[in-house]
Enzyme design. Sequence first.
Site, PDB file in Angstrom:
ATOM      1  N   LEU A   1      23.621   0.744   4.810  1.00  0.00           N
ATOM      2  CA  LEU A   1      24.109   1.915   5.544  1.00  0.00           C
ATOM      3  C   LEU A   1      24.748   1.469   6.848  1.00  0.00           C
ATOM      4  O   LEU A   1      24.287   0.502   7.468  1.00  0.00           O
ATOM      5  CB  LEU A   1      22.947   2.854   5.885  1.00  0.00           C
ATOM      6  CG  LEU A   1      22.359   3.708   4.768  1.00  0.00           C
ATOM      7  CD1 LEU A   1      21.046   4.337   5.225  1.00  0.00           C
ATOM      8  CD2 LEU A   1      23.337   4.800   4.345  1.00  0.00           C
TER       9      LEU A   1
ATOM     10  N   LYS B   1      14.801   7.937   7.475  1.00  0.00           N
ATOM     11  CA  LYS B   1      15.135   6.594   7.003  1.00  0.00           C
ATOM     12  C   LYS B   1      13.814   5.829   6.968  1.00  0.00           C
ATOM     13  O   LYS B   1      13.275   5.437   8.009  1.00  0.00           O
ATOM     14  CB  LYS B   1      16.131   5.912   7.936  1.00  0.00           C
ATOM     15  CG  LYS B   1      16.583   4.563   7.423  1.00  0.00           C
ATOM     16  CD  LYS B   1      17.721   4.004   8.239  1.00  0.00           C
ATOM     17  CE  LYS B   1      18.269   2.728   7.625  1.00  0.00           C
ATOM     18  NZ  LYS B   1      17.284   1.686   7.401  1.00  0.00           N
TER      19      LYS B   1
END
Length: 699
Positions: A101, A134
């Site tokens: 990411l 996350k």
Amino acid sequence: MYTKAQQQQFFELSKNFLKSEATALDYESLKNALIFHEWKYYVESQPLLSDFEYDQLYKQLETLEAANPKMMAPDSPTQRVSSDLTADFKSVDHLIPMLSLANSYNAEDLEDFDRQIRKLTLTEGDITYTVEPKYDGGSIALIYENDMLVRAATRGNGAQGDDITPNARAISAIPLKANFSKYGIYKVELRGEAIIEKNNFGKINDKREQQGLQLFANPRNAATGGLRTKDSSETRNRGLEAFIFQMGYAVDADGNDMFSQFSGHFEIINMLGDLGFKIPKAEKKKCSNIQEASEFCAYWQEQRDTYPYEIDGMVVKVDDLALQAKCGSTQHHPRWAIAYKFKAKQATTTLEDIEYQIGKIGSITPVAKLKPVQLAGVTVSSVSLHNEEFISGKDLRIGDTILVERAGDVIPYIVKSFPELRSGSEQEVVFPTACPSCNSTLIKQEGEAAWRCVNPSCTAQILQKLIFHVSKDAMNIDGFGKSYVERFYELGWIKDLSDIYNLDYDAIAQLDGFGAKSAKKVKDAIEHSKQNPIYRLLHSLSIHHLGKKASKIIAEHINHVLDLRQWSAEQLTGIKDIGPVVAENVVAYFAEDYNIEQLEKLESYGVNLSQTEADQPVQVADDAPLLGKTILFTGTLEQMSRKEAQALAVTAGAKNISAVSGNLNILVAGAKAGSKLKKAQAIGTVEIMTEAEFLELVS
Ligand code: IVH
């Protein structure tokens, strides 16, 4: 792979680039430094930089490459996803690459991201985003075929991972069978994160400590290790869980794409939740624009410590699948998603010095003095090192580069040192053998980790005792804090506990920064504390190992604090939940004339030493047979233990006391009763009964 000298060189180089940005001339060194840090992180699992620092360097490299495309090296970290493959597991191909990411750190970064999305997708209005945690664990890819889990793999290098199917099967949060057929899906690949609950992590480390195994530095290490263990029962024992955050691939039996039936990512995750997968619930939100997404990220940055799992940020994802497809991906990350990283919780800094603090019972606690460093928004410059073993266990030297962490709302602690970065000028820690305050020789009692100063006149210790005495946990003298104690101590106004109750309030009113009003406040708080139940007073005396709970228990069994002069260690251990160590320390305390004088002085100044209702928690009926009577058991009882008999007496309304005196109403004499029986007989007013008579009375 890297020599010690190379490691030191790369570390220095990186710190320099963090201070002043790399130029095109530095390209090769910067790239090599990043390759080195990747190795430390992914292969060695020993990062030298915080994620934030690493990202700064990575961004510098990206910027240089964007400005000078010809310079791009084929081995640049921007051109590949790192590999943590080991030869031990069978390597398998992912159905589609597992990308990483891109990162963002604030609202502006997110707005840049949103602008980029609208540009890529030619959208004028607001974009809908799903925001979710996350998770900070180990990534996994699960394949289900015909509703059965057929394969699980780690992320590996993004294209290939390690086959860890047996370990995934051992994780209860991963269904072995899930009803994908309901949606016409024959083959599906799910992505998720294996993770260990923070609480559970503490328990795992406690157990490892007992077994003499090396402790895990954080839940992530425990989770990634648990995924790759050779023995899947170990995966199970560690309590690994798995959150699913993505459906990467889904086809029917003919290989047709099955995504189009879902409106977006949020719906897919909820569908997976319905199929029995563990998914984020209230921690995920479908937001109608980037501002709402940004607020949700900021909210979780504040709340992260309340969440039972470690999260190192949030992930903002374009919700609409068609828009995701329009955005596409780079080699490194999808363009439709971005991580919003929370402020760093780990950082490297220098251990500059060690100071030794003296506690209220003389325990010496080493405290590390650090070069100040920012950790999750707080400047940290001082961290407890607990005891001598902690220092040797972590191999700490003065001058070392160390890794500090602030996990949850927990106070910061030192995770490790980096011996590979030593220059040779670091100094070994020599633990003091004498008290830093009074210079008396320190001792270490068997079974204890701390060195102690046992000099009762050690001034540092006395001061700590005074500070504890007035504290919230002890006498709770409202508004009379540490700074007052220190000031009055320096002025020579309080040298011992009793002085606290004999202060000259007129003199206090004359002090700088006080005045009549403050002096009156101090006086009122002290007067109020004099009426405290005796368990508070007992706790406030700083008797080694005597905590609040044990103080309460003991208080229930006495009428007056000074009664404890008559209690033996054996009698004290007869009380439920009072162990031998506490018992011996209480006996030792009450054997000291100085302590008795202090308590008598306290009483003369009006401090309550007698039992109050607050000390006596047992509810007794108005017609209880022994209401208001004092009782004492002596000799050997036949039908129950002494503890049981004492408890029975309390429920019958009596108070157990320890000494035979004119205050004693009943003496229950068991077999071989000795001097106490004789004394009671001599007094003449004491009712003496057998165990059977006592039982008949209370039944
Ligand atoms: S999405 C294709 N969502 O973060 C999208 N990743 O830095 C890529 N991670 O390897 C991943 N929580 O293991 C995504 N809610 C979440 C995540 C998440 C944790 C991990 C994942 C990935 C790493 C990327």
